[in-house]
Design a protein around this motif. Structure first.
Motif, PDB file in Angstrom:
ATOM      1  N   TRP A  24       0.878  -1.172   0.000  1.00  0.00           N
ATOM      2  CA  TRP A  24       0.000   0.000   0.000  1.00  0.00           C
ATOM      3  C   TRP A  24       0.918   1.226   0.000  1.00  0.00           C
ATOM      4  N   PRO A  25       1.202   1.780  -1.174  1.00  0.00           N
ATOM      5  CA  PRO A  25       2.164   2.884  -1.281  1.00  0.00           C
ATOM      6  C   PRO A  25       1.829   4.042  -0.344  1.00  0.00           C
ATOM      7  N   GLY A  26       2.841   4.464   0.404  1.00  0.00           N
ATOM      8  CA  GLY A  26       2.670   5.574   1.329  1.00  0.00           C
ATOM      9  C   GLY A  26       2.102   5.182   2.680  1.00  0.00           C
ATOM     10  N   LYS A  27       1.662   3.951   2.822  1.00  0.00           N
ATOM     11  CA  LYS A  27       1.072   3.493   4.079  1.00  0.00           C
ATOM     12  C   LYS A  27       1.853   2.315   4.670  1.00  0.00           C
ATOM     13  N   VAL A  28       2.023   1.260   3.901  1.00  0.00           N
ATOM     14  CA  VAL A  28       2.817   0.112   4.346  1.00  0.00           C
ATOM     15  C   VAL A  28       4.284   0.407   4.046  1.00  0.00           C
TER      16      VAL A  28
END
Length: 465
Positions: free
Chosen positions: A305-309
């Protein structure tokens, strides 16, 4: 007025948004029988899986993610968030029988109860569009994905699909067909939150692949210590290509930053075909699908999840497939089912930080059937794992931190620990009303391995523990 302007400016820079977007898109890609050691990002140098490896590089790879030991149990706990023992779905539907074995195992229900509220139903109530494509294996007519909250659903099994399923003139490879259906769904629902599950038949037997991929791997040097089967590798690459197409569709739609992609397998790898031919290996883990050793229940798992994970991260916390429901419900700002227990825990904190601590240190499994081992239960508490075999009441105890291959049984050396864990395992079985095998009045040692009528889930004759 100056003070008000200053406060507004400070709020813009200092007030941080939540770690996760409100109602992200959620994509679950489920492989079938893919083993812990089959992917490049888990150390395999024969099978080529660049797209799945890319997910691991750009997200989080899990080293101790667990599933059920066979197909239907995992699919049941995924959809329900409950241990499959609560439903008696502790073997693949409809199961298979060994009429002359030492024990008679419980009858497996033919479907997951409709009263179960799935994560699709929870998220649909929260405004999500839901789509399911591929293998279900949780019941026939009246008990399909469409009956359990999946608004758009198409079931298909196997590694090829006939024209009556695909609508095309020729037989198609399932991995490619499922990618098409997933891409259609993504493009149709990219402007609102959606939940998508793609459930592959790959890499379940009978093995097959395209002539081009088979030739490619037949001409490739084998990996030392790994079976390096050309059909298995080709089918694994087909799975990888399908995953790559789904990821590409998400990126082309401009929704990558608001989309969690979770890739899992439904159980450990099937090392042996029914003929006995070895097609893969779960080493350094012990044994294979249909057992409660690590090779049967520990699976490859990746979240992006780009920017989150966190990029390129690794999580070593023991997790399990029944955690998917509470995770998706929390991330989707949905309500948990009101009238049913939840045996999983949300992994939202782990997705933010792989070192996050969960309010759980114990996992359980129940396989009261003959598959590739004899009927058994197991539990993991911390780094310690206990297996109880029902034929002879034998206990096996392993320290997975120092012995992930389960080579040294410490039950005799740690009698107090073994006893305490056995007591806890028995108490858990009572809590979930787990069905148990009983002595078989038709027991015949000479015929004990004979397979009676029932479903075929794949693999060689059952082995002794």
């Amino acid at each position: 007025m100056k003070h008000l302007t200053l406060l507004i400016l400070l709020s813009v820079f200092l007030i941080r948004p939540s770690s996760f977007s409100a109602q992200p898109n959620l994509i679950l890609i489920l492989a079938d029988d893919l083993g812990y050691s089959d992917l490049g990002c888990y150390g395999n140098t024969f099978n080529e899986t660049p797209n799945i490896d890319r997910l691991a590089r750009e997200g989080m790879r899990f080293t101790q993610f667990y599933a059920g030991p066979v197909c239907s149990p995992t699919r049941c706990n995924l959809q329900s968030g409950q241990d499959q023992a609560r439903f008696g779905i502790t073997q693949h539907i409809p199961g298979h029988k060994r009429p002359f074995a030492k024990l008679s195992d419980p009858v497996v229900p033919l479907q997951m109860p409709l009263e179960v509220e799935t994560f699709a139903e929870c998220l649909a109530k929260a405004g999500y569009a839901t789509g399911y494509f591929g293998k279900w294996h949780l019941g026939g007519a009246g008990f399909s994905p469409a009956d359990q909250g999946w608004q758009t659903a198409l079931e298909c099994n196997g590694n090829t699909q006939p024209p009556k399923v695909t609508g095309s003139a020729e037989v198609r490879r399932t991995t490619d067909f499922l990618a098409d259906k997933a891409i259609e769904f993504i493009n149709a629902h990219k402007d609102k939150p959606f939940l998508l599950q793609v459930s592959h038949g790959a890499v379940h037997i009978p093995l097959s692949t395209t002539p081009e991929l088979k030739k490619k791997y037949e001409n490739k040097s084998p990996m030392p210590g790994y079976p390096s089967n050309a059909e298995y590798a080709g089918l694994t690459e087909e799975l990888d290509q399908s995953v790559g197409r789904v990821v590409e569709a998400v990126e082309k739609a401009g929704i990558a930053d608001s989309t969690l992609i979770l890739f899992l397998s439904d159980n450990g790898g099937l090392e042996h075909e029914q003929s006995g031919r070895v097609v893969t290996s779960n080493k350094p883990l012990r044994s294979e699908k249909g057992t409660l050793y690590e090779g049967g229940i520990r699976i490859p798992a990746i979240a992006r999840w780009p920017g989150k994970v966190p990029v390129g991260s690794q999580c070593d916390t023991p997790l399990i497939t029944m955690d998917v429901l509470p995770t998706f419900v929390e991330l989707g700002a949905a309500a948990m089912p009101k009238n049913q227990p939840c045996d999983g825990v949300s992994l939202a904190a782990v997705f933010r930080d792989p070192a996050a601590t969960l309010a759980r240190d114990t996992l359980y499994w129940h396989l009261p059937h003959y598959h590739h081992s004899t009927p058994a239960s197991a539990m993991r508490k911390g780094d310690w794992k206990l297996i109880e075999f029902f034929e002879n009441s034998a206990l096996e105890l392993y320290d997975l931190k120092t012995d992930p291959g389960e080579e040294k049984n410490l039950a005799a050396a740690e009698p107090e620990r073994a006893k305490a864990m056995h007591t806890a395992l028995q108490a858990w079985r009572k809590e979930v009303n787990a069905l148990m095998p009983v002595p078989n009045p038709n027991y015949d040692p000479a015929k004990a391995d004979q397979l009676g009528k029932g479903g075929k889930e794949g693999g060689r004759k059952k082995q002794k523990k």
